[in-house]
Design an enzyme around this catalytic site. Structure first.
Site, PDB file in Angstrom:
ATOM      1  N   ASN A  11       0.780  -1.073   0.132  1.00 42.06           N
ATOM      2  CA  ASN A  11       0.049   0.176   0.125  1.00 42.06           C
ATOM      3  C   ASN A  11       0.897   1.262   0.053  1.00 42.06           C
ATOM      4  O   ASN A  11       1.353   1.694   0.980  1.00 42.06           O
ATOM      5  CB  ASN A  11      -0.864  -0.026   1.282  1.00 42.06           C
ATOM      6  N   LYS A  13       0.003   4.172  -0.437  1.00 34.86           N
ATOM      7  CA  LYS A  13      -0.630   5.583   0.415  1.00 34.86           C
ATOM      8  C   LYS A  13      -0.273   6.707  -0.779  1.00 34.86           C
ATOM      9  O   LYS A  13      -0.348   6.456  -1.837  1.00 34.86           O
ATOM     10  CB  LYS A  13      -0.103   5.620   1.753  1.00 34.86           C
ATOM     11  N   HIS A  97      -9.390   0.498   5.170  1.00 31.21           N
ATOM     12  CA  HIS A  97      -8.033   0.835   5.849  1.00 31.21           C
ATOM     13  C   HIS A  97      -8.365   1.827   7.076  1.00 31.21           C
ATOM     14  O   HIS A  97      -9.270   2.773   6.854  1.00 31.21           O
ATOM     15  CB  HIS A  97      -7.003   1.635   4.908  1.00 31.21           C
ATOM     16  N   GLU A  99      -6.915   4.340   7.970  1.00 34.03           N
ATOM     17  CA  GLU A  99      -6.811   5.654   7.579  1.00 34.03           C
ATOM     18  C   GLU A  99      -8.114   6.364   6.651  1.00 34.03           C
ATOM     19  O   GLU A  99      -8.388   7.615   7.250  1.00 34.03           O
ATOM     20  CB  GLU A  99      -5.595   5.940   6.865  1.00 34.03           C
ATOM     21  N   GLU A 169      -5.099  -5.498  10.725  1.00 37.05           N
ATOM     22  CA  GLU A 169      -4.151  -4.294  10.781  1.00 37.05           C
ATOM     23  C   GLU A 169      -4.437  -3.773  12.181  1.00 37.05           C
ATOM     24  O   GLU A 169      -5.299  -2.924  12.334  1.00 37.05           O
ATOM     25  CB  GLU A 169      -4.329  -3.310   9.801  1.00 37.05           C
ATOM     26  N   GLY A 175       2.399   2.070  10.848  1.00 34.93           N
ATOM     27  CA  GLY A 175       3.165   3.178  10.620  1.00 34.93           C
ATOM     28  C   GLY A 175       4.201   3.503  11.928  1.00 34.93           C
ATOM     29  O   GLY A 175       4.420   4.746  11.911  1.00 34.93           O
ATOM     30  N   SER A 215       3.713  -2.345  10.502  1.00 38.90           N
ATOM     31  CA  SER A 215       4.936  -2.112  10.638  1.00 38.90           C
ATOM     32  C   SER A 215       5.858  -3.581  10.029  1.00 38.90           C
ATOM     33  O   SER A 215       6.804  -4.005  10.735  1.00 38.90           O
ATOM     34  CB  SER A 215       5.394  -1.886  11.905  1.00 38.90           C
TER      35      SER A 215
HETATM   36  C1  PEP Z   1      -0.632  -0.097   6.118  1.00 41.11           C
HETATM   37  O1  PEP Z   1      -0.873   1.080   5.984  1.00 41.11           O
HETATM   38  O2  PEP Z   1      -1.472  -0.799   5.681  1.00 41.11           O
HETATM   39  C2  PEP Z   1       0.540  -0.302   6.833  1.00 41.11           C
HETATM   40  C3  PEP Z   1       0.316  -1.509   7.522  1.00 41.11           C
HETATM   41  O3  PEP Z   1       1.342   0.534   7.100  1.00 41.11           O
HETATM   42  P1  PEP Z   1       2.904   0.227   7.678  1.00 41.11           P
HETATM   43  O4  PEP Z   1       3.249  -1.287   7.009  1.00 41.11           O
HETATM   44  O5  PEP Z   1       3.852   1.408   7.286  1.00 41.11           O
HETATM   45  O6  PEP Z   1       2.662   0.003   9.058  1.00 41.11           O
END
Ligand code: PEP
Length: 252
Positions: A11, A13, A97, A99, A169, A175, A215
């Site tokens: 992703n 973003k 997601h 976000e 997640e 992040g 992460s």
């Molecule tokens: C994500 O945005 O779906 C995500 C898991 O981000 P990150 O790997 O940066 O934590």
């Protein structure tokens, strides 16, 4: 040994110019060794056609979008429909997601409509769920995720559910550099599979790919992916580095 599809979705973003994104995809394809797992590249909308062209000969690399609108077409300035996504070769759409839920107010009910729209065009949703830190600290994470699944997925038929990829997640791990431990990920993935089994039966639940996101990086992917109910990852930050992302796809 399960027969579930192993998937790593990247992703991006809101990152990468067109030129930087293009170089990164070329670099990633040169570094990719594992063609048994499915790699899904999810760049911003304006890069989709370019990525589609670059991966067209790669059976193990697919294209995903980061969002879509729930309507078929019409007066929705600034939005992108599923039909448009399909027309440039998109196979998967990330929905739910955290976000999008937090910054754009997307509710379980709206996500249910988007999922219906994606499935109506024969594309596959990557449905994200996960709890914030305060919920985890109260030990309510399973109930929280159960509610998200129920609110957005449980209206679907078994045939439709079979097309869904679920991404667990935990919001506190996205992040932040703070990854769920392999045991925490396994516990939650097993719980999600159990919830799906209760509603749709064990056979169907055993077929679902459930990805971990939060992460994931080139150093921790192998241990996370070795958990019995973790079928791959949804990767944010580490999907922006071609070599790291290729290493993660190699981590099964
Ligand atoms: C994500 O945005 O779906 C995500 C898991 O981000 P990150 O790997 O940066 O934590």
């Amino acid at each position: 040994m399960n027969k579930r599809t192993q998937i790593v979705a990247g992703n991006w973003k809101m990152n990468k110019t067109y030129q930087d994104g293009r170089s990164m995809v070329i670099d990633f394809l040169e570094n990719l060794r594992n063609t048994d797992a499915l790699a899904i590249l999810c760049p911003p909308f304006i890069h989709l056609q370019m990525v589609s062209n670059l991966i067209k000969d790669m059976a193990s690399v697919r294209l995903g979008a980061q969002n879509c609108h729930e309507a078929e077409a019409g007066a929705y300035t600034g939005e992108v429909s599923v039909e448009m996504l399909k027309s440039v070769g998109v196979d998967y759409v990330i929905l739910g997601h955290s976000e999008r839920r937090e910054y754009f107010g997307e509710s379980d009910a709206l996500l249910a409509k988007k999922i219906d729209q994606v499935l109506a065009h024969n594309l596959r949703p990557i449905f994200c769920c996960g709890e914030p830190l305060d919920i985890r600290e109260k030990n309510d994470h399973v109930a929280h995720v159960a509610q998200q699944l129920e609110g957005s997925l449980f209206h679907l038929t078994p045939e439709a559910i079979a097309k869904i990829v679920i991404a667990y997640e935990p919001i506190w791990a996205i992040g932040t550099g703070r990854t769920a431990s392999p045991a925490q990920a396994q516990e939650m993935h097993a719980a999600i599979r159990q919830l799906m089994a209760k509603k749709y039966g064990e056979d169907l639940a055993q077929q679902l790919s459930i990805l971990y996101g939060g992460s994931v990086n080139a150093a921790n992917a192998k241990e996370l992916f070795s958990q019995p109910d973790v079928d791959g990852g949804l990767v944010g930050g580490a999907s922006l580095k071609a070599g790291d992302f290729a290493t993660i796809v190699d981590s099964f």
